[in-house]
Write a protein that holds these residues in place. Structure first.
Motif, PDB file in Angstrom:
ATOM      1  N   ALA A 167       0.712  -0.985  -0.129  1.00 36.51           N
ATOM      2  CA  ALA A 167      -0.072   0.239  -0.428  1.00 36.51           C
ATOM      3  C   ALA A 167       1.087   1.727   0.335  1.00 36.51           C
ATOM      4  N   GLU A 168       0.409   2.159  -0.363  1.00 32.03           N
ATOM      5  CA  GLU A 168       1.445   3.895  -0.846  1.00 32.03           C
ATOM      6  C   GLU A 168       0.063   4.654  -0.155  1.00 32.03           C
ATOM      7  N   PRO A 169      -0.025   5.662   0.337  1.00 33.66           N
ATOM      8  CA  PRO A 169      -0.770   6.887   1.199  1.00 33.66           C
ATOM      9  C   PRO A 169      -1.228   7.236   0.239  1.00 33.66           C
ATOM     10  N   ALA A 170      -2.196   7.631   0.557  1.00 34.50           N
ATOM     11  CA  ALA A 170      -3.118   8.870  -0.156  1.00 34.50           C
ATOM     12  C   ALA A 170      -2.947  10.128  -0.318  1.00 34.50           C
ATOM     13  N   THR A 171      -2.736  10.977  -0.837  1.00 33.66           N
ATOM     14  CA  THR A 171      -2.031  12.494  -0.895  1.00 33.66           C
ATOM     15  C   THR A 171      -3.237  12.909  -0.123  1.00 33.66           C
ATOM     16  N   GLU A 172      -2.571  14.335   0.370  1.00 30.84           N
ATOM     17  CA  GLU A 172      -3.407  15.343   1.563  1.00 30.84           C
ATOM     18  C   GLU A 172      -4.791  15.592   0.332  1.00 30.84           C
ATOM     19  N   ALA A 173      -4.046  16.248  -0.925  1.00 26.27           N
ATOM     20  CA  ALA A 173      -4.613  16.581  -1.565  1.00 26.27           C
ATOM     21  C   ALA A 173      -5.912  14.992  -2.091  1.00 26.27           C
ATOM     22  N   GLN A 174      -6.044  13.878  -2.463  1.00 24.50           N
ATOM     23  CA  GLN A 174      -6.896  13.170  -3.051  1.00 24.50           C
ATOM     24  C   GLN A 174      -7.549  12.738  -1.642  1.00 24.50           C
ATOM     25  N   ILE A 175      -7.209  13.253  -0.547  1.00 29.07           N
ATOM     26  CA  ILE A 175      -8.268  13.264   1.081  1.00 29.07           C
ATOM     27  C   ILE A 175      -8.835  14.473   1.103  1.00 29.07           C
ATOM     28  N   ALA A 176      -8.298  15.332   0.147  1.00 28.97           N
ATOM     29  CA  ALA A 176      -9.608  16.400   0.896  1.00 28.97           C
ATOM     30  C   ALA A 176     -10.472  16.365  -0.582  1.00 28.97           C
ATOM     31  N   LEU A 177     -10.518  15.734  -1.548  1.00 29.87           N
ATOM     32  CA  LEU A 177     -11.179  15.307  -2.544  1.00 29.87           C
ATOM     33  C   LEU A 177     -13.203  14.747  -1.423  1.00 29.87           C
ATOM     34  N   ALA A 178     -12.513  14.481  -0.007  1.00 28.93           N
ATOM     35  CA  ALA A 178     -13.670  13.428   0.503  1.00 28.93           C
ATOM     36  C   ALA A 178     -13.686  14.283   1.977  1.00 28.93           C
ATOM     37  N   HIS A 179     -13.053  15.146   2.747  1.00 30.72           N
ATOM     38  CA  HIS A 179     -12.798  15.427   3.587  1.00 30.72           C
ATOM     39  C   HIS A 179     -12.633  17.243   3.821  1.00 30.72           C
ATOM     40  N   THR A 180     -13.229  17.871   5.169  1.00 31.49           N
ATOM     41  CA  THR A 180     -13.033  18.956   5.237  1.00 31.49           C
ATOM     42  C   THR A 180     -11.043  19.245   5.374  1.00 31.49           C
ATOM     43  N   ILE A 181     -10.985  20.341   5.075  1.00 33.02           N
ATOM     44  CA  ILE A 181      -8.975  20.617   5.790  1.00 33.02           C
ATOM     45  C   ILE A 181      -8.779  20.611   7.200  1.00 33.02           C
ATOM     46  N   GLU A 182     -10.557  20.994   7.945  1.00 37.64           N
ATOM     47  CA  GLU A 182     -10.365  20.890   9.897  1.00 37.64           C
ATOM     48  C   GLU A 182     -10.468  18.966   9.908  1.00 37.64           C
TER      49      GLU A 182
END
Length: 249
Positions: free
Chosen positions: A40-55
């Motif tokens: 497994a390779e980690p998701a980037t923060e940009a990919q995570i931000a497609l689903a979640h708020t920065i907060e």
């Protein structure tokens, strides 16, 4: 079949049941012969931000769980990408289907399924998706993030008998052709787990339903680990699903 995993998923990261020692090992030790393992390779923060708020992302970081949660989300993306060509399974944790855009509960932090599908959609790899969430618990995070989107359909089966449950799944799968079918694979509905409803063979049957639909509609499919807490049966249930999804099965 290709299975995404990491030894980083093995250590205990919190006191909840999804982090209990031996959970991932139970799955890995039961994998069918011929399984191809992919790190497994980690998701980037940009990919995570497609689903979640920065907060929310910062909340997970402050809890000290960002790295393991990002790795699980990244493993889900890998499983989904691979699933466009051939079925794939993500032996990942923490689970994700109770994580909404700005909150989470139920042992989840980032919504692995949502991050994966939104990444594929953002990259122009899919136009439509269907989610089969057969975990014992309602996948409120999947629904909260994705159900408003016209390109996604979601099934959380509610029938209380085995036969009706399987018919409900089959009806959904047949009625919702998609470019990709993602399975939120929680095995806690098993007869020897919290739900006390399904048999091991039922996971194989649902896997066959999914791959048959994917073949019929020239689409892909993948599954990622959600619940399932009896280590004595978790591995065999995951193996049954994997076998059911396998093209040669």
């Amino acid at each position: 079949m290709k299975v995404i995993y990491s030894h980083s998923f093995y250590p205990v990261y919190t006191s909840d049941p999804a982090a209990e020692a031996g959970r991932i090992e139970a799955v890995m030790n039961a994998l069918p012969a011929g399984t191809e393992l992919i790190e497994a390779e980690p998701a980037t923060e940009a990919q995570i931000a497609l689903a979640h708020t920065i907060e929310h992302i910062e909340f997970v970081r402050q809890e000290g769980l960002y790295d393991i949660a990002a790795l699980a989300a990244g493993g889900a993306i890998q499983a989904a990408r691979l699933g466009l060509e051939a079925p794939a399974f993500g032996a990942i944790r923490p689970p994700g289907h109770h994580a909404s855009g700005d909150s989470c509960w139920g042992f989840c932090y980032f919504n692995n399924m949502a991050v994966a599908l939104l990444t594929l959609k953002d990259e122009g790899l899919i136009e439509t998706a269907a989610i089969l969430d057969f975990d014992l618990h309602y996948g409120d995070g999947n629904v909260n993030i994705l159900d408003h989107s016209s390109w996604v359909t979601i099934c959380n089966p509610t029938s209380r008998t085995r036969d009706r449950y399987l018919r409900e799944v089959e009806t959904f799968i047949e009625a919702h052709p998609a470019d990709i079918i993602g399975i939120s694979a929680g095995f806690d509905h098993h007869i020897n787990d919290w739900g006390r409803l399904l048999l091991t063979q039922d996971y194989h049957a649902m896997g066959r339903m999914v791959i048959n639909s994917a073949r019929k509609n020239s689409g892909g499919c993948f599954a990622i680990l959600e619940g399932g807490y009896n280590h004595d049966v978790l591995g065999q249930n995951a193996a049954a699903l994997i076998d059911g999804l396998s093209p040669s099965s």
